[in-house]
Design a protein around this motif. Structure first.
Motif, PDB file in Angstrom:
ATOM      1  N   THR A  33       0.820  -1.220   0.000  1.00 14.32           N
ATOM      2  CA  THR A  33       0.000   0.000   0.000  1.00 14.32           C
ATOM      3  C   THR A  33       0.853   1.268   0.000  1.00 14.32           C
ATOM      4  O   THR A  33       0.414   2.310  -0.491  1.00 14.32           O
ATOM      5  CB  THR A  33      -0.929   0.017   1.228  1.00 14.32           C
ATOM      6  OG1 THR A  33      -0.141  -0.134   2.423  1.00 14.32           O
ATOM      7  CG2 THR A  33      -1.944  -1.119   1.156  1.00 14.32           C
ATOM      8  N   GLU A  34       2.077   1.182   0.519  1.00 16.45           N
ATOM      9  CA  GLU A  34       2.933   2.378   0.531  1.00 16.45           C
ATOM     10  C   GLU A  34       3.349   2.782  -0.870  1.00 16.45           C
ATOM     11  O   GLU A  34       3.778   3.926  -1.077  1.00 16.45           O
ATOM     12  CB  GLU A  34       4.168   2.159   1.415  1.00 16.45           C
ATOM     13  CG  GLU A  34       5.082   1.037   0.989  1.00 16.45           C
ATOM     14  CD  GLU A  34       4.728  -0.299   1.649  1.00 16.45           C
ATOM     15  OE1 GLU A  34       5.631  -1.145   1.761  1.00 16.45           O
ATOM     16  OE2 GLU A  34       3.565  -0.473   2.044  1.00 16.45           O
ATOM     17  N   ILE A  89       1.090   2.167  -3.519  1.00 18.79           N
ATOM     18  CA  ILE A  89      -0.183   2.503  -4.150  1.00 18.79           C
ATOM     19  C   ILE A  89      -0.673   3.897  -3.762  1.00 18.79           C
ATOM     20  O   ILE A  89      -1.162   4.663  -4.607  1.00 18.79           O
ATOM     21  CB  ILE A  89      -1.255   1.454  -3.795  1.00 18.79           C
ATOM     22  CG1 ILE A  89      -0.968   0.140  -4.542  1.00 18.79           C
ATOM     23  CG2 ILE A  89      -2.652   1.945  -4.122  1.00 18.79           C
ATOM     24  CD1 ILE A  89      -1.115   0.246  -6.033  1.00 18.79           C
ATOM     25  N   GLU A  90      -0.548   4.248  -2.502  1.00 15.45           N
ATOM     26  CA  GLU A  90      -1.115   5.513  -2.018  1.00 15.45           C
ATOM     27  C   GLU A  90      -0.544   6.740  -2.719  1.00 15.45           C
ATOM     28  O   GLU A  90      -1.296   7.647  -3.106  1.00 15.45           O
ATOM     29  CB  GLU A  90      -0.943   5.621  -0.496  1.00 15.45           C
ATOM     30  CG  GLU A  90      -1.824   4.670   0.288  1.00 15.45           C
ATOM     31  CD  GLU A  90      -3.290   4.785  -0.100  1.00 15.45           C
ATOM     32  OE1 GLU A  90      -3.788   5.922  -0.291  1.00 15.45           O
ATOM     33  OE2 GLU A  90      -3.954   3.743  -0.228  1.00 15.45           O
ATOM     34  N   ARG A 149      -2.145   7.025  -6.058  1.00 12.45           N
ATOM     35  CA  ARG A 149      -3.550   7.432  -5.955  1.00 12.45           C
ATOM     36  C   ARG A 149      -3.676   8.951  -5.882  1.00 12.45           C
ATOM     37  O   ARG A 149      -4.590   9.550  -6.455  1.00 12.45           O
ATOM     38  CB  ARG A 149      -4.185   6.786  -4.720  1.00 12.45           C
ATOM     39  CG  ARG A 149      -5.713   6.782  -4.716  1.00 12.45           C
ATOM     40  CD  ARG A 149      -6.260   6.358  -3.354  1.00 12.45           C
ATOM     41  NE  ARG A 149      -5.717   5.081  -2.914  1.00 12.45           N
ATOM     42  CZ  ARG A 149      -6.218   3.900  -3.265  1.00 12.45           C
ATOM     43  NH1 ARG A 149      -7.252   3.834  -4.079  1.00 12.45           N
ATOM     44  NH2 ARG A 149      -5.684   2.793  -2.787  1.00 12.45           N
ATOM     45  N   ARG A 150      -2.710   9.570  -5.183  1.00 14.49           N
ATOM     46  CA  ARG A 150      -2.738  11.031  -5.063  1.00 14.49           C
ATOM     47  C   ARG A 150      -2.260  11.708  -6.346  1.00 14.49           C
ATOM     48  O   ARG A 150      -2.807  12.728  -6.760  1.00 14.49           O
ATOM     49  CB  ARG A 150      -1.866  11.471  -3.877  1.00 14.49           C
ATOM     50  CG  ARG A 150      -2.405  11.053  -2.512  1.00 14.49           C
ATOM     51  CD  ARG A 150      -1.648  11.746  -1.395  1.00 14.49           C
ATOM     52  NE  ARG A 150      -0.237  11.345  -1.370  1.00 14.49           N
ATOM     53  CZ  ARG A 150       0.230  10.321  -0.667  1.00 14.49           C
ATOM     54  NH1 ARG A 150      -0.616   9.561   0.036  1.00 14.49           N
ATOM     55  NH2 ARG A 150       1.512  10.032  -0.667  1.00 14.49           N
ATOM     56  N   CYS A 173      -6.439   2.281  -8.319  1.00 15.99           N
ATOM     57  CA  CYS A 173      -5.311   1.726  -7.575  1.00 15.99           C
ATOM     58  C   CYS A 173      -5.801   0.611  -6.657  1.00 15.99           C
ATOM     59  O   CYS A 173      -6.673   0.846  -5.797  1.00 15.99           O
ATOM     60  CB  CYS A 173      -4.620   2.813  -6.747  1.00 15.99           C
ATOM     61  SG  CYS A 173      -3.943   4.171  -7.738  1.00 15.99           S
ATOM     62  N   THR A 218      -4.730  -3.456  -4.649  1.00 13.04           N
ATOM     63  CA  THR A 218      -3.639  -4.233  -4.073  1.00 13.04           C
ATOM     64  C   THR A 218      -3.614  -5.678  -4.553  1.00 13.04           C
ATOM     65  O   THR A 218      -2.755  -6.448  -4.130  1.00 13.04           O
ATOM     66  CB  THR A 218      -3.736  -4.226  -2.533  1.00 13.04           C
ATOM     67  OG1 THR A 218      -5.023  -4.719  -2.141  1.00 13.04           O
ATOM     68  CG2 THR A 218      -3.536  -2.827  -1.980  1.00 13.04           C
TER      69      THR A 218
END
Length: 335
Positions: A35-36, A38-39, A42-43, A50, A52
């Motif tokens: 997730t680190e 993906i986030e 996403r921004r 996005c 997982t």
């Protein structure tokens, strides 16, 4: 098309950026279990989806780019091809020639696009060098010498050959429009790593009477990215570390090699030219070619067979380093 990017580390994130700018791509899907990674995407790309897990979107996407560690390439590509998806795999395409041949056969049987992410085969300088060699502007090619050196980055799952040499193997195959018939290799590990961090490869292109030498290292004080092509008429040096004049043509050579076995009597020293070559972003060319190939059904510039040809050399190099012998490639890939 809806295109997924599996693995959103250093290269995967770049693919997300490029795909987001292509008008042929209606949706970019970023897929990574961490997730680190993906986030931030996403921004940065709010229009991208996005997730997982590939399970969440495999029915949604039309195609995918695989940018995960090499040993996961073949299993992921097989799953995607079996699901009817077009696939591009980052280098090296697979961890073995057996896996590479299976992917090529699957794509052919299903009529799907299978491409390989050999970025340098889309590089404008490499294309120019290929065209010069094809036009015999350098004369007969005697040999090619490459160096790809730096301090790091050490990889946790492959040695320096599998990490760096695919670039140079693909460049040499493209420039010579041929594939090696034999490979010799030597490597050594230092700094407590179980994998070789320095290696030398010698490739024999028996069909055209040329050779190539590749030096790769994670343990060198200077960053070097250089390709030298030596011909009977002229010589060329592609230095990717230069801001300008990355390709330089040297009007130098041996003058009139004697027939009686004695040393040459004279040498030719001419001028040095640096042709102007309009540059584009190679990764943009990679992704654009993949998407357009998938949409139209044409063969991509760097297809699965070109990926297979590189894996054949990597596997032969591994065998040569283990045995100390030259390894013949009896059935080189038809590229």
């Amino acid at each position: 098309m809806k295109v997924g990017v599996i693995g959103c580390g250093y290269w995967g994130a770049k693919h997300v950026r490029v795909l987001s700018s292509l008008p042929e791509v209606s949706l970019v899907v970023a897929i990574d279990a961490q997730t680190e990674r993906i986030e931030p995407l996403r921004r940065m790309y709010p229009s991208a989806l996005c997730v997982t897990s590939l399970d969440e979107v495999i029915d949604l996407i039309d195609a995918a780019i695989i940018a995960t560690p090499p040993r996961s390439h073949a299993p992921l590509a097989k799953r995607l091809l079996a699901a009817g998806k077009h696939v591009m795999v980052e280098k090296p395409m697979t961890a073995s020639t057996e896996e590479a041949r299976e992917l090529v056969a699957m794509a052919d049987e299903a009529g799907l696009t299978l491409a390989t992410g050999h970025t340098f085969e889309h590089n404008a300088v490499v294309k120019h060098l290929r065209d010069m060699v094809a036009a015999e502007e350098l004369g007969k090619i005697y040999y090619i010498d490459t160096a790809r050196l730096n301090l790091g980055l050490y990889q946790p799952d492959v040695n320096v050959v599998w990490d760096l040499a695919p670039h140079d193997i693909s460049i040499i195959n493209m420039v010579l429009d041929s594939t090696p018939t034999a490979v010799s290799a030597w490597g050594a590990s230092h700094a407590g790593t179980p994998f070789e961090d320095v290696a030398y490869l010698r490739l024999e292109y028996g069909a055209i009477g040329a050779t190539a030498n590749i030096h790769v290292s994670w343990l060198d004080p200077s960053k070097v990215r250089r390709v030298t092509v030596v011909g009977s008429q002229r010589m060329a040096v592609y230095d990717d570390m230069l801001d300008e004049g990355r390709l330089r043509i040297y009007d130098k050579g041996v003058q009139g090699a004697p027939l009686d076995g004695t040393v040459p009597m004279s040498y030719r020293y001419g001028g040095i030219t640096a042709p102007h070559i309009p540059m584009t972003e190679p990764l943009g060319e990679v992704d654009r070619d993949f998407v357009q190939s998938a949409l139209t059904g044409r063969t991509p510039q760097v297809d699965g067979r070109r990926g297979l040809a590189v894996v054949e050399v990597l596997e032969a190099a591994a065998e040569s380093m283990a045995t100390g012998r030259t390894v013949e490639i009896s059935q080189p890939a038809n590229v």
